[in-house]
Design a protein around this motif. Sequence first.
Motif, short mmCIF file in Angstrom:
data_model
loop_
_atom_site.label_atom_id
_atom_site.label_comp_id
_atom_site.label_asym_id
_atom_site.label_seq_id
_atom_site.Cartn_x
_atom_site.Cartn_y
_atom_site.Cartn_z
N ASP A 1 38.79 30.91 46.92
CA ASP A 1 38.91 30.03 46.09
C ASP A 1 38.28 30.28 44.57
OD1 ASP A 1 40.34 27.94 47.72
OD2 ASP A 1 38.67 28.42 49.06
N VAL A 2 37.10 30.85 44.64
CA VAL A 2 36.21 31.16 43.53
C VAL A 2 36.86 32.15 42.69
CG1 VAL A 2 34.03 31.80 42.72
CG2 VAL A 2 34.10 30.36 44.46
N VAL A 3 37.27 33.10 43.59
CA VAL A 3 38.09 34.53 42.99
C VAL A 3 39.39 34.02 42.28
CG1 VAL A 3 39.11 36.53 43.21
CG2 VAL A 3 36.94 36.19 44.36
N VAL A 4 40.15 33.31 42.99
CA VAL A 4 41.54 32.64 42.44
C VAL A 4 41.35 31.92 41.33
CG1 VAL A 4 43.30 31.33 42.88
CG2 VAL A 4 42.32 32.77 44.88
N ALA A 5 40.26 30.77 41.20
CA ALA A 5 39.97 30.12 40.18
C ALA A 5 39.71 30.90 38.87
CB ALA A 5 39.02 28.92 40.49
N SER A 6 38.79 31.83 39.03
CA SER A 6 38.36 33.07 38.27
C SER A 6 39.62 33.52 37.43
CB SER A 6 37.27 33.90 38.65
OG SER A 6 36.17 33.20 39.33
N THR A 7 40.50 34.15 38.22
CA THR A 7 41.58 34.62 37.53
C THR A 7 42.40 33.75 36.71
OG1 THR A 7 42.95 34.26 39.66
CG2 THR A 7 41.88 36.23 39.64
N PHE A 8 42.79 32.51 37.33
CA PHE A 8 43.37 31.80 36.54
C PHE A 8 42.66 31.30 34.94
CE2 PHE A 8 45.91 30.76 40.43
CZ PHE A 8 47.12 30.63 39.68
N VAL A 9 41.42 31.14 35.23
CA VAL A 9 40.86 30.89 33.78
C VAL A 9 40.79 32.13 32.95
CG1 VAL A 9 38.49 30.30 32.91
CG2 VAL A 9 39.19 29.05 35.12
N PHE A 10 40.76 33.24 33.48
CA PHE A 10 40.59 34.56 32.76
C PHE A 10 42.26 34.61 32.03
CE2 PHE A 10 41.81 38.90 32.07
CZ PHE A 10 40.50 39.45 31.60
N MET A 11 43.10 34.45 32.89
CA MET A 11 44.56 34.67 32.27
C MET A 11 44.97 33.34 31.16
SD MET A 11 46.83 36.24 35.45
CE MET A 11 46.56 35.00 36.51
#
Length: 281
Positions: A204-214
């Motif tokens: 979930d941390v990785v998924v949240a990071s990808t959304f924040v990045f994009m």
Amino acid sequence: MKNKTKGLLAAYGMVLPAFLVVMLTVAYPIVSAVIQSFQDEDTGAFTTANYTYFFTETAQRNNLLYTLFVVIVTVVIAIVLAYLLALYLRFVKSGISRAIGMLYLLPRFVPTMCAVYAMITIIRDSGLINRIGLLFGLDIKLGLMYHASGIIVMNMWFNIPFATMMIAAGLGAIPDSIIEASRDSGAGRWKTFTSMILPLSMKDVVVASTFVFMSNVGSFTTPYLMGGNSPKMLGIALYDQFNKYLSYNRSAALSVIMFLICSVSAAVYIYTNLKEKDWEK
């Protein structure tokens, strides 16, 4: 076999309208932009000059590096703070945590323009903080306006609640029995966190990071209102190329560059979801 064929045709027939809409509204603009990005502005001949411009021209290269700096710092700070907040909401049972749990998503419902202008009235050199400081004989000037730090601070307003929501959902899915079993076996809080909670919530941390990045690569409102003239975020640089300079081919090239940057994050997201069983292990 006939019934199976009819079933497949019916299924494809129901999917076809949505597929056509996606192709017309998503795939076609992408393909069109890619083709245009390789065309010369005057002759229409094939060229890579539109891409070369953004990597060799000093101002444009600085825009790219500046954007990556702001985005990466935003992701790191937002995810760390969001994870700590999600841990607090998940494992601390108190009136304060319940109140925060009800209120922390409110910034997501404030219009972007209103939130940015509200922040400007507070942090600018003649803003609220400066005026309060003057009452005590202090001339407080934060220097956040027209600087990367101001954009990053504003990004926290939008990204921390969103990331917290995603991470808190993952932490909430961790059964209390697992944590209790770890504690019963003699593991301390830190050991329980590093060996149980963190691995189970890492997806979930990785998924949240990808959304924040994009969401921050192509951001426009905050950099437009709070950013300086040079360097600029890529969203503002794209606006300049398209509206000020009327350079549509370079605009297409910059759009493709931004898409490729975001696709790295998208690839991480897809890989993470495909490896769900490995994360659970």
